[in-house]
Scaffold this motif. Structure first.
Motif, short mmCIF file in Angstrom:
data_model
loop_
_atom_site.label_atom_id
_atom_site.label_comp_id
_atom_site.label_asym_id
_atom_site.label_seq_id
_atom_site.Cartn_x
_atom_site.Cartn_y
_atom_site.Cartn_z
N TYR A 1 0.80 -1.22 0.00
CA TYR A 1 0.00 0.00 0.00
C TYR A 1 0.84 1.29 0.00
O TYR A 1 0.28 2.38 -0.06
CB TYR A 1 -0.94 0.01 1.20
CG TYR A 1 -2.05 -1.01 1.10
CD1 TYR A 1 -3.15 -0.80 0.27
CD2 TYR A 1 -2.00 -2.19 1.83
CE1 TYR A 1 -4.17 -1.73 0.17
CE2 TYR A 1 -3.01 -3.14 1.73
CZ TYR A 1 -4.09 -2.91 0.90
OH TYR A 1 -5.10 -3.84 0.80
N ASP B 1 -7.23 6.33 3.12
CA ASP B 1 -7.18 6.22 1.65
C ASP B 1 -6.85 4.80 1.20
O ASP B 1 -6.48 4.58 0.05
CB ASP B 1 -6.18 7.22 1.07
CG ASP B 1 -4.76 7.03 1.60
OD1 ASP B 1 -4.59 6.25 2.56
OD2 ASP B 1 -3.83 7.68 1.06
N LYS C 1 2.59 2.37 2.51
CA LYS C 1 2.41 2.96 3.83
C LYS C 1 3.51 2.47 4.75
O LYS C 1 4.19 1.48 4.45
CB LYS C 1 1.04 2.58 4.41
CG LYS C 1 -0.15 3.11 3.63
CD LYS C 1 -0.30 4.61 3.80
CE LYS C 1 -1.54 5.13 3.10
NZ LYS C 1 -1.74 6.59 3.34
N ASP D 1 -3.26 9.53 8.78
CA ASP D 1 -3.40 9.37 7.33
C ASP D 1 -3.72 7.90 7.03
O ASP D 1 -2.90 7.15 6.49
CB ASP D 1 -2.10 9.80 6.65
CG ASP D 1 -2.18 9.73 5.13
OD1 ASP D 1 -3.31 9.71 4.60
OD2 ASP D 1 -1.12 9.69 4.48
#
Length: 283
Positions: free
Chosen positions: A206, A243, A208, A240
């Protein structure tokens, strides 16, 4: 901000900003302002964190209307008992500089819990507290407490993360729609957790960091999470989380990390005496 509806009908932002161990008189003020700037609308403090005044000042100076910020604080053991709890709550309100608190918790499950809880119930009826809850209650302690309560707590704030997923407690609390608030959601930066292959593989997919994967997992498990940092980049990164979404296969991979054990044992012998001896919030 994604919110969760509590069993009393109030809504709580699912991602809060914790300020445990951040010093008062500047550092907490700066961190809370940074968090509010990053988009947090839930700040979690406590009388025994000794930084309620910095939290209140930061909220006032942020320019954000008070009603848009969810404030949690907690009553310390020294102020348990009915009359003492009323004084402890008044002290929290004074230090925060607020006329109400969104969520107020019994910080520890020892001593005259029933008397303290009655004072919180009355403060809720009076509108001084919007929601009330408990903290550090294990399944055993929860079962002993519940018959004493006229009001079902809205939350139980406990240590909870992929290594200690509180599965038994979560099932028990679900019977009354009581939400778990997860402190140490990243295991206090547990290197073994954040470098676990199940986490790093998903993070790479992802784009991340490992912490974001862990926090996203916890959100999808229905937890209210309270990450803590004084680093502006990490403060922003820890919120965050909206998304991307983990698949059921990815969720199961992290669920399999559970050891069933945490760092803190609320049932350990002498824990109440140790806490009272080491954390004195007033004479």
């Amino acid at each position: 901000m994604y919110t969760i509806t509590l069993n009393d009908g109030n809504k709580i932002p699912a991602v809060g900003f914790g300020v445990f161990t951040i010093p008062n008189d500047g550092p907490t003020y700066d961190a809370v302002l940074q968090a509010l700037k990053a988009g947090y609308r839930h700040i979690d403090t406590a009388a025994a964190y000794f930084n309620e005044s910095d939290v209140g000042k930061a909220v006032r100076d942020s320019g954000i209307p008070r009603e848009e910020i969810f404030i949690t604080s907690k009553l310390w053991l020294q102020d348990y008992g009915y009359e003492a709890a009323k004084k402890g709550l008044a002290a929290s309100l004074e230090k925060l500089g607020m006329d109400y608190i969104d969520l107020y918790l019994l910080h520890q499950p020892y001593g005259d819990v029933a008397g303290a809880w009655k004072a919180l119930e009355e403060a809720k009826e009076d509108g001084v507290l919007k929601s009330i809850g408990v903290s550090n209650m294990t399944p055993k302690i929860w079962k002993e407490f519940l018959p004493q309560a006229s009001t079902i707590p809205a939350v139980n704030q406990v240590e909870c993360n992929p290594f200690f997923q509180q599965k038994e407690l979560k099932a028990l609390l679900a019977e009354h729609d009581v939400k778990i608030e997860a402190y140490q959601p990243l295991g206090s930066g547990n290197a073994a957790m954040l470098s676990h292959p199940a986490v790093t593989k998903i993070a790479e997919k992802y784009g991340k960091n490992a912490g974001q994967i862990v926090l996203r997992f916890e959100l999808q498990e229905g937890l209210i999470i309270l990450p803590r940092s004084t680093n502006p980049e990490r403060i922003a990164g820890n919120i965050d989380l909206f998304d991307f979404e983990l698949t059921e296969e990815e969720m199961n991979a992290i669920r399999a990390m559970d050891t069933g054990k945490g760092k803190h044992d609320p049932e350990a012998p002498g824990i109440a005496e140790m806490l009272l001896a080491n954390y004195k919030i007033h004479d």
